[in-house]
Design a protein around this motif. Structure first.
Motif, short mmCIF file in Angstrom:
data_model
loop_
_atom_site.label_atom_id
_atom_site.label_comp_id
_atom_site.label_asym_id
_atom_site.label_seq_id
_atom_site.Cartn_x
_atom_site.Cartn_y
_atom_site.Cartn_z
N ALA A 112 -54.33 -90.37 27.70
CA ALA A 112 -54.85 -89.39 26.75
C ALA A 112 -54.30 -89.59 25.34
CB ALA A 112 -54.52 -87.98 27.25
N ASP A 113 -53.02 -89.98 25.23
CA ASP A 113 -52.43 -90.12 23.90
C ASP A 113 -52.95 -91.34 23.14
OD1 ASP A 113 -51.19 -91.81 25.75
OD2 ASP A 113 -49.31 -91.88 24.62
N LYS A 114 -53.64 -92.26 23.84
CA LYS A 114 -54.18 -93.46 23.20
C LYS A 114 -55.71 -93.44 23.14
CE LYS A 114 -50.35 -96.44 24.67
NZ LYS A 114 -49.98 -97.67 25.40
N ARG A 115 -56.31 -92.40 23.69
CA ARG A 115 -57.77 -92.37 23.84
C ARG A 115 -58.48 -92.33 22.49
NH1 ARG A 115 -59.08 -88.20 28.22
NH2 ARG A 115 -57.71 -89.65 29.35
N GLU A 116 -58.01 -91.48 21.59
CA GLU A 116 -58.69 -91.34 20.30
C GLU A 116 -58.62 -92.63 19.50
OE1 GLU A 116 -58.64 -88.52 16.27
OE2 GLU A 116 -57.29 -88.09 17.96
N ALA A 117 -57.45 -93.26 19.46
CA ALA A 117 -57.31 -94.51 18.72
C ALA A 117 -58.17 -95.61 19.33
CB ALA A 117 -55.85 -94.94 18.69
N THR A 118 -58.22 -95.64 20.68
CA THR A 118 -59.04 -96.65 21.35
C THR A 118 -60.51 -96.44 21.05
OG1 THR A 118 -57.40 -96.81 23.14
CG2 THR A 118 -59.61 -97.67 23.58
N ALA A 119 -60.94 -95.17 21.04
CA ALA A 119 -62.34 -94.85 20.75
C ALA A 119 -62.71 -95.30 19.33
CB ALA A 119 -62.59 -93.36 20.92
N LYS A 120 -61.84 -95.06 18.37
CA LYS A 120 -62.11 -95.47 17.00
C LYS A 120 -62.16 -96.99 16.88
CE LYS A 120 -60.20 -91.40 14.68
NZ LYS A 120 -59.17 -90.87 13.75
N ALA A 121 -61.29 -97.67 17.62
CA ALA A 121 -61.28 -99.13 17.58
C ALA A 121 -62.59 -99.68 18.16
CB ALA A 121 -60.09 -99.66 18.36
N MET A 122 -63.09 -99.07 19.24
CA MET A 122 -64.35 -99.51 19.84
C MET A 122 -65.52 -99.26 18.89
SD MET A 122 -64.11 -98.74 23.94
CE MET A 122 -64.19 -96.97 23.75
N GLU A 123 -65.51 -98.10 18.22
CA GLU A 123 -66.57 -97.81 17.26
C GLU A 123 -66.57 -98.82 16.13
OE1 GLU A 123 -65.97 -93.83 15.95
OE2 GLU A 123 -66.52 -92.92 17.87
N ALA A 124 -65.37 -99.22 15.69
CA ALA A 124 -65.27 -100.21 14.63
C ALA A 124 -65.82 -101.56 15.08
CB ALA A 124 -63.81 -100.36 14.19
N GLU A 125 -65.57 -101.93 16.34
CA GLU A 125 -66.08 -103.20 16.86
C GLU A 125 -67.61 -103.18 16.92
OE1 GLU A 125 -64.82 -106.07 17.72
OE2 GLU A 125 -62.76 -105.54 17.21
N ILE A 126 -68.18 -102.05 17.35
CA ILE A 126 -69.63 -101.93 17.45
C ILE A 126 -70.26 -101.99 16.06
CG2 ILE A 126 -71.52 -100.37 18.07
CD1 ILE A 126 -69.74 -99.44 20.42
N LYS A 127 -69.66 -101.28 15.10
CA LYS A 127 -70.18 -101.31 13.73
C LYS A 127 -70.11 -102.72 13.15
CE LYS A 127 -69.75 -99.09 9.22
NZ LYS A 127 -69.83 -100.34 8.47
N LYS A 128 -69.01 -103.42 13.41
CA LYS A 128 -68.87 -104.79 12.92
C LYS A 128 -69.94 -105.70 13.53
CE LYS A 128 -65.48 -108.53 12.36
NZ LYS A 128 -66.42 -109.59 12.80
N PHE A 129 -70.23 -105.50 14.82
CA PHE A 129 -71.26 -106.29 15.48
C PHE A 129 -72.61 -106.08 14.79
CE2 PHE A 129 -74.78 -106.41 18.49
CZ PHE A 129 -74.67 -107.70 19.01
N VAL A 130 -72.95 -104.82 14.52
CA VAL A 130 -74.23 -104.51 13.87
C VAL A 130 -74.25 -105.07 12.45
CG1 VAL A 130 -75.72 -102.66 13.04
CG2 VAL A 130 -74.65 -102.47 15.28
N ASP A 131 -73.18 -104.85 11.71
CA ASP A 131 -73.13 -105.33 10.32
C ASP A 131 -73.22 -106.85 10.24
OD1 ASP A 131 -72.91 -102.74 9.51
OD2 ASP A 131 -70.76 -102.81 9.12
N ASP A 132 -72.57 -107.54 11.19
CA ASP A 132 -72.57 -109.00 11.17
C ASP A 132 -73.90 -109.60 11.57
OD1 ASP A 132 -69.94 -108.96 10.40
OD2 ASP A 132 -69.11 -109.46 12.36
N ASN A 133 -74.63 -108.92 12.45
CA ASN A 133 -75.85 -109.51 13.02
C ASN A 133 -77.15 -108.95 12.48
OD1 ASN A 133 -74.92 -111.41 15.36
ND2 ASN A 133 -73.66 -109.57 15.58
N ALA A 134 -77.12 -107.80 11.82
CA ALA A 134 -78.35 -107.21 11.29
C ALA A 134 -79.06 -108.12 10.28
CB ALA A 134 -78.05 -105.84 10.68
N PRO A 135 -78.34 -108.74 9.33
CA PRO A 135 -79.05 -109.62 8.39
C PRO A 135 -79.73 -110.80 9.08
CG PRO A 135 -76.87 -109.05 7.55
CD PRO A 135 -76.91 -108.59 8.97
N MET A 136 -79.08 -111.38 10.08
CA MET A 136 -79.68 -112.50 10.81
C MET A 136 -80.94 -112.06 11.53
SD MET A 136 -80.01 -113.67 14.19
CE MET A 136 -78.64 -112.90 15.08
N MET A 137 -80.89 -110.91 12.20
CA MET A 137 -82.06 -110.42 12.92
C MET A 137 -83.21 -110.11 11.96
SD MET A 137 -81.74 -110.32 16.25
CE MET A 137 -82.82 -109.01 16.84
#
Length: 207
Positions: free
Chosen positions: A80-105
């Protein structure tokens, strides 16, 4: 079952319905080509560019729904004490994936549109029909409809989720339990221990 999961199911159902309808279409004899037709199609490609770009974003984000759902379930196993930080890290990874690949698509979708959409338009529509189509897309009524199209889809989506959600939720939980049983996994948490979905569903990150 959260709103995000329902949206994935709704999108899949609509896609299947569209594919079924397309399969029922009777082949249309190719229409004769001409320089005037090619000019009209080139104009249509410009008018349809926003739709092509939107399609590229949808296709890029489509697999993220199930992925985010699975990640959300796995997140419950994080302390529980690491859940919020982990969730934010995952959201950042997903956003990076979209930002990196949207122009190519976007670039590839715009490149392929003339040889796919343009070719079909040239084969299926006469010059007069293409002229009418261009006139419609350039008309104030068409532009007004395009401006509220997203609002129309959202209104239907929200109403459908509110109406069908309570029915699908216990059925989805039963499906989860049956799948877990087949895999020999511990049963999924029941409705009483599952957090209620947010009133405002999360939306995929955009560029």
């Amino acid at each position: 079952m959260n709103n995000k999961s329902l949206k994935v199911l709704a999108a899949a159902a609509l896609l299947c319905a569209a594919q079924f309808a397309a399969a029922q279409n009777v082949p249309v004899a190719p229409q004769p080509s001409s320089p005037a037709k090619k000019e009209l199609i080139a104009k249509l490609m410009v008018l349809q560019q926003p739709g092509v770009e939107q399609l590229s974003r949808v296709l890029l984000q489509q697999p993220l729904g199930p992925l985010m759902q699975q990640a959300g379930q796995a997140l419950q196993q994080v302390p529980a004490d690491k859940r919020e930080a982990t969730a934010k890290a995952m959201e950042a990874e997903i956003k990076k994936f979209v930002d990196d690949n949207a122009p190519m698509m976007r670039e590839r979708a715009l490149k392929l549109a003339p040889s796919t959409v343009g070719t079909l338009l040239e084969e299926r529509f006469s010059e007069d029909e293409l002229r009418q189509l261009v006139a419609w897309l350039e008309s104030p009524v068409s532009k007004k409809f395009g401006q509220i199209n997203g609002e129309l889809q959202k209104a239907l989506t929200d109403k459908l989720l509110a109406d069908a959600g309570p029915i699908l939720q216990p059925r989805f939980q039963t499906l989860q339990q049956n799948l877990a049983k087949q895999l020999g996994l511990p049963p999924a948490p029941n409705a009483s221990s599952t957090p209620a979905p947010s009133a405002k569903p999360a939306t995929p990150p955009k560029k």
